[in-house]
Scaffold this motif. Structure first.
Motif, PDB file in Angstrom:
ATOM      1  N   PRO A 219       0.803  -1.238   0.000  1.00  0.00           N
ATOM      2  CA  PRO A 219       0.000   0.000   0.000  1.00  0.00           C
ATOM      3  C   PRO A 219       0.827   1.276   0.000  1.00  0.00           C
ATOM      4  O   PRO A 219       0.326   2.328  -0.364  1.00  0.00           O
ATOM      5  CB  PRO A 219      -0.839  -0.117   1.283  1.00  0.00           C
ATOM      6  N   GLN A 220       2.098   1.192   0.426  1.00  0.00           N
ATOM      7  CA  GLN A 220       2.953   2.368   0.469  1.00  0.00           C
ATOM      8  C   GLN A 220       3.916   2.347  -0.701  1.00  0.00           C
ATOM      9  O   GLN A 220       4.250   1.287  -1.224  1.00  0.00           O
ATOM     10  CB  GLN A 220       3.734   2.400   1.793  1.00  0.00           C
ATOM     11  N   TYR A 221       4.331   3.519  -1.147  1.00  0.00           N
ATOM     12  CA  TYR A 221       5.343   3.605  -2.186  1.00  0.00           C
ATOM     13  C   TYR A 221       6.594   2.825  -1.764  1.00  0.00           C
ATOM     14  O   TYR A 221       6.940   2.782  -0.580  1.00  0.00           O
ATOM     15  CB  TYR A 221       5.722   5.066  -2.436  1.00  0.00           C
ATOM     16  N   ALA A 222       7.263   2.247  -2.738  1.00  0.00           N
ATOM     17  CA  ALA A 222       8.483   1.495  -2.447  1.00  0.00           C
ATOM     18  C   ALA A 222       9.672   2.414  -2.205  1.00  0.00           C
ATOM     19  O   ALA A 222      10.697   2.002  -1.658  1.00  0.00           O
ATOM     20  CB  ALA A 222       8.792   0.539  -3.593  1.00  0.00           C
ATOM     21  N   PHE A 254      14.742  10.707   4.491  1.00  0.00           N
ATOM     22  CA  PHE A 254      13.441  10.065   4.689  1.00  0.00           C
ATOM     23  C   PHE A 254      13.467   8.563   4.415  1.00  0.00           C
ATOM     24  O   PHE A 254      12.542   7.853   4.813  1.00  0.00           O
ATOM     25  CB  PHE A 254      12.393  10.726   3.778  1.00  0.00           C
ATOM     26  N   ASP A 255      14.495   8.063   3.750  1.00  0.00           N
ATOM     27  CA  ASP A 255      14.525   6.645   3.392  1.00  0.00           C
ATOM     28  C   ASP A 255      14.412   5.696   4.586  1.00  0.00           C
ATOM     29  O   ASP A 255      13.781   4.639   4.460  1.00  0.00           O
ATOM     30  CB  ASP A 255      15.779   6.326   2.582  1.00  0.00           C
ATOM     31  N   PRO A 256      14.999   6.018   5.766  1.00  0.00           N
ATOM     32  CA  PRO A 256      14.842   5.092   6.897  1.00  0.00           C
ATOM     33  C   PRO A 256      13.394   4.834   7.311  1.00  0.00           C
ATOM     34  O   PRO A 256      13.112   3.799   7.927  1.00  0.00           O
ATOM     35  CB  PRO A 256      15.629   5.782   8.023  1.00  0.00           C
ATOM     36  N   ARG A 265       5.769   4.280   7.831  1.00  0.00           N
ATOM     37  CA  ARG A 265       6.153   4.467   6.435  1.00  0.00           C
ATOM     38  C   ARG A 265       5.590   5.764   5.848  1.00  0.00           C
ATOM     39  O   ARG A 265       6.214   6.388   4.990  1.00  0.00           O
ATOM     40  CB  ARG A 265       5.711   3.255   5.613  1.00  0.00           C
ATOM     41  N   ASN A 266       4.420   6.191   6.312  1.00  0.00           N
ATOM     42  CA  ASN A 266       3.840   7.424   5.777  1.00  0.00           C
ATOM     43  C   ASN A 266       4.625   8.670   6.156  1.00  0.00           C
ATOM     44  O   ASN A 266       4.361   9.760   5.629  1.00  0.00           O
ATOM     45  CB  ASN A 266       2.388   7.573   6.229  1.00  0.00           C
ATOM     46  N   HIS A 267       5.593   8.534   7.054  1.00  0.00           N
ATOM     47  CA  HIS A 267       6.424   9.680   7.408  1.00  0.00           C
ATOM     48  C   HIS A 267       7.344  10.104   6.270  1.00  0.00           C
ATOM     49  O   HIS A 267       8.017  11.131   6.371  1.00  0.00           O
ATOM     50  CB  HIS A 267       7.238   9.386   8.668  1.00  0.00           C
ATOM     51  N   ILE A 268       7.378   9.328   5.170  1.00  0.00           N
ATOM     52  CA  ILE A 268       8.122   9.799   3.992  1.00  0.00           C
ATOM     53  C   ILE A 268       7.502  11.088   3.450  1.00  0.00           C
ATOM     54  O   ILE A 268       8.148  11.824   2.694  1.00  0.00           O
ATOM     55  CB  ILE A 268       8.172   8.737   2.872  1.00  0.00           C
ATOM     56  N   PHE A 269       6.254  11.374   3.836  1.00  0.00           N
ATOM     57  CA  PHE A 269       5.600  12.614   3.420  1.00  0.00           C
ATOM     58  C   PHE A 269       5.827  13.751   4.425  1.00  0.00           C
ATOM     59  O   PHE A 269       5.228  14.815   4.305  1.00  0.00           O
ATOM     60  CB  PHE A 269       4.101  12.387   3.258  1.00  0.00           C
TER      61      PHE A 269
END
Length: 325
Positions: A219-222, A254-256, A265-269
């Motif tokens: 569901p999340q971007y790779a 943000f990769d970690p 995982r949504n913290h990449i945003f």
């Protein structure tokens, strides 16, 4: 406030620090010690102190939420939210169109170069849906604090052109709304396109005649589009840990958030006040993309990719694959 287990290292010749893990990123993103790069102030100072006025960059900078904190930042975020609501129908049409474009390409047997055939057309479609202005790649370089004079002049020239275009197309629009429109011309399309490109690259790498439907369509971007963001300390250098003393500038990785077990995982945003306002659109589009991919009857072979040519975003400049029966 320090996060348990946060780790850091010095990055680059200027002594900028970077997080090793998600906890280190959260310390900087959610704490009170760091703020956005004050680039709006920098361009104002260049104009008043050195007599070189990049007036179109300054105009956009004053409306760029990522260049501000506090009360002005809250005002700009509210204006951005109102603007997005006004173009909601256009964005929904874009989302459906972009998802269909992805599905159609992967139903066409043969070789494909995904950046030119898919990613850039999606960027162009999103930019127009957001702004009704021409897509102007490279404007996101304004987010960098170390552009050369040549690069800055090019950014200024492009902003001047689309600013004039906005005035001509929307003559009754206030300066405030036009500023928001130009902000979305700067930040709207490229980050989403980069996230798609990096995610496809990560998912397809090493695949040889692999069923498309069986790939790891989570569901999340790779991968994330803007993989880093710069912050500066608000007042004096900050001691983040015994091993990270006198930190004045910090490059958040943000990769970690995608790599560390237990990370969100949504913290990449982003996290908190400066989280990406386009997160909902990006996730909704990805959900449509993976729905189509999970029912795709073909196989895929990864051929090659080319290194990024982008200064601010890290995504392949070319991505060659082959769709097979």
């Amino acid at each position: 406030m320090r996060k348990e287990g946060a780790e850091y290292y010095q990055h680059g010749p200027l002594g900028v620090w970077r997080n090793k893990n998600a906890a280190g990123a959260l310390t900087v993103l959610t704490g009170d010690d760091f703020c956005q790069l004050r680039l709006a102030e920098v361009y104002d100072d260049i104009a008043t102190s050195f007599g070189r006025d990049f007036k179109n960059i300054r105009f956009v900078s004053q409306h760029m939420p990522l260049f501000h904190d506090g009360v002005h930042h809250k005002k700009l975020r509210k204006l951005a939210a109102v603007y997005l609501q006004e173009v909601a129908d256009a964005l929904k049409a874009f989302e459906d169109d972009a998802a269909q474009l992805v599905e159609s390409l992967f139903l066409q047997k043969g070789p494909h170069e995904l950046i030119s055939e898919l990613v850039i057309p999606i960027m162009e479609k999103l930019s127009y849906a957001l702004t009704e202005l021409e897509y102007s790649p490279g404007l996101i370089a304004i987010m960098s604090g170390n552009n050369s004079l040549k690069a800055t002049l090019k950014i200024e020239e492009t902003f001047a052109r689309i600013n004039a275009q906005a005035k001509a197309r929307f003559p009754d629009e206030s300066d405030e709304k036009r500023g928001v429109r130009l902000v979305f011309a700067t930040l709207g399309a490229d980050p989403l396109g980069a996230a798609l490109a990096r995610s496809f690259d990560a998912l397809f790498a090493g695949m040889k005649n692999q069923p498309i439907a069986e790939l790891n369509w989570a569901p999340q971007y790779a991968a994330t589009g803007p993989s880093t963001a710069i912050r500066q300390c608000k007042h004096a250098p900050v001691n983040l840990s015994d091993a990270a003393q006198d930190v004045a500038f910090f490059e958040v990785d943000f990769d970690p958030f995608l790599e560390d077990e237990g990370a969100t995982r949504n913290h990449i945003f982003g996290v908190g006040a400066h989280a990406c306002v386009g997160r909902g659109l990006a996730l909704s589009l990805w959900a449509q993309v993976i729905e189509g991919m999970k029912s795709n009857p073909f196989n895929i072979t990864y051929v090659s990719s080319a290194p990024t040519s982008h200064k601010f975003l890290n995504f392949p400049s070319a991505l060659h694959i082959e769709v097979l029966k």
